[in-house]
Design an enzyme around this catalytic site. Sequence first.
Site, PDB file in Angstrom:
ATOM      1  N   GLY A  17       0.821  -1.208   0.000  1.00 31.27           N
ATOM      2  CA  GLY A  17       0.000   0.000   0.000  1.00 31.27           C
ATOM      3  C   GLY A  17       0.849   1.249   0.000  1.00 31.27           C
ATOM      4  N   GLY A  19      -0.517   4.501   0.379  1.00 32.22           N
ATOM      5  CA  GLY A  19      -1.341   5.619   0.832  1.00 32.22           C
ATOM      6  C   GLY A  19      -0.510   6.529   1.725  1.00 32.22           C
ATOM      7  N   PHE A  20      -1.179   7.224   2.638  1.00 26.51           N
ATOM      8  CA  PHE A  20      -0.454   8.157   3.498  1.00 26.51           C
ATOM      9  C   PHE A  20       0.598   7.446   4.344  1.00 26.51           C
ATOM     10  CE2 PHE A  20      -4.342  10.680   2.758  1.00 26.51           C
ATOM     11  CZ  PHE A  20      -3.756  11.853   2.326  1.00 26.51           C
ATOM     12  N   GLY A  21       0.244   6.286   4.910  1.00 23.89           N
ATOM     13  CA  GLY A  21       1.176   5.569   5.766  1.00 23.89           C
ATOM     14  C   GLY A  21       2.312   4.930   4.994  1.00 23.89           C
ATOM     15  N   VAL A  85      -2.200  -7.757  -4.306  1.00 25.83           N
ATOM     16  CA  VAL A  85      -1.770  -8.745  -3.324  1.00 25.83           C
ATOM     17  C   VAL A  85      -2.907  -9.750  -3.119  1.00 25.83           C
ATOM     18  CG1 VAL A  85      -1.105  -9.124  -0.923  1.00 25.83           C
ATOM     19  CG2 VAL A  85      -0.175  -7.173  -2.188  1.00 25.83           C
ATOM     20  N   GLU A 176     -18.584  17.373   3.353  1.00 23.78           N
ATOM     21  CA  GLU A 176     -17.855  18.091   2.303  1.00 23.78           C
ATOM     22  C   GLU A 176     -18.488  17.900   0.931  1.00 23.78           C
ATOM     23  OE1 GLU A 176     -13.574  17.982   4.673  1.00 23.78           O
ATOM     24  OE2 GLU A 176     -13.944  16.591   3.021  1.00 23.78           O
ATOM     25  N   ASP A 306      -5.041   3.043   8.698  1.00 29.94           N
ATOM     26  CA  ASP A 306      -6.437   2.638   8.886  1.00 29.94           C
ATOM     27  C   ASP A 306      -6.592   1.160   9.194  1.00 29.94           C
ATOM     28  OD1 ASP A 306      -7.044   5.232   8.345  1.00 29.94           O
ATOM     29  OD2 ASP A 306      -8.071   4.865   6.444  1.00 29.94           O
ATOM     30  N   ALA A 323      -5.466  10.326   8.358  1.00 36.09           N
ATOM     31  CA  ALA A 323      -4.153  10.412   7.721  1.00 36.09           C
ATOM     32  C   ALA A 323      -3.043  10.774   8.713  1.00 36.09           C
ATOM     33  CB  ALA A 323      -4.204  11.415   6.564  1.00 36.09           C
TER      34      ALA A 323
END
Length: 457
Positions: A17, A19-21, A85, A176, A306, A323
């Site tokens: 992954g 993403g942010f992490g 994966v 939003e 997450d 995040a």
Amino acid sequence: MDTNLPASTQPRVVIIGCGFGGLRLAKALRKAPVQVVVIDRNNYHNFQPLLYQVATGALEADSIAYPIRKIFTGQKNFFYRMADVQHISPASNMVHTSVGDIRYDYLVLATGSLTNFFGLESIERNAMQIKSIPNALNLRSFIFQNFEKALLTENPAEKQALMNIVVVGGGPTGVEISGSLAEMRRHVLPKDYPELDLSAMQIFLVEAGPALLGPMSEASQQDALRYMNELGVKVLLNTSIKRFEDCRAYYSDTEFIPSENLVWAAGVNGAEVPGLPAEVVTRNKRISVNQWNRVEGFDNIFAIGDVANMVTEDMPRGMPMLAPVAQQQADHLADNLQRILRGETPVDFKYLNKGSMAIVSRNKAVVDLPKNVHFNGFFGWLTWLFVHLMTLVGFRNKVVALVDWAFSYFSSDQALRLIIRPFSRKDLKDDKGKKSAEHRTATPEYNPTPPAIQTPA
């Protein structure tokens, strides 16, 4: 074996992954004595907080995406493989992917989250979600396609359903996108569709709880509700959508909102990876980890962001799926991995809450900071813009987003009202990979008039 990755005497850290992490961890290990391998099904990093702006035509899709390989240009210990994966084999330290098997010395799961439909099959089959760039582009196309259909139909009830939009979930994403849709109804759609009576278009924001923005302060919740009312969004609190079929969003067994457009933003599950024992996977499919982000029962498997369920005294239900949590865990794990390589004891993770925020519309946002500091309105809106602009990956993306925001602000217009690839519900797939039922071919038996629903005080 190992999908042509170069042999190395250094330990291999495989990150699933980007993403942010995952992105933050791979960058934090740039000077570490390890080989870093990132696996992701997409060759770009997706800035999820701005997906709703892609869905409503405020930003281009490539303004919130950045190529993974370009991000890591010059990082010599970094390697990327584009793959799905399939599962992991902890006993053999192997990740099985769609392009082959990859061996690891240390494995980090940074797979993020997936939409949680809470077992509501009709909603999973028919609702739109907003967790990826393809989702956002599909939603944008679907909304504008339905307005084109509304121009052609002579059935008043069908016209109403084609124009109505129901957003489910009163968290930041739901608030939003509802605010953005209300702005579009006020400033954009009248220019494009002067033949339609857009005063009849209704936007519903449905929340099962007693307030919008549940995790935020009471002041932010009240401000958000007030802003929604000012924008003409009908907010339904303590209300759940039970099923969605035949262009009807049912909130009881018989009562419904007539709508062809339902956006599901009501919850998420961790994106678990098959191969771990069932006892480490929690009810919401997050993976139980200790204070070092190490998966329970394993010495060399970690999870961040997450998908990681780290329980503390302050957070008995686990760290929030945000995040900043993923980024802080990534920095912390990068330090701990190097401690482990040196034979030192890792240190416990401590989350620093820097606050939370949500934008509602132009000049309307809410911000909560530590020590009960709260502000809203224009200053909150500027703060939201600045933080998200600085967090975007890539100088070009920052410039393009700033220009697009400035254009939208001063012109009250959004230029990206494009149906690039027409979308139909037959393109949606359920969790078994089978296509959902074909979209209706005939007008259903609509209620002659939409149900009377009052916005709660």
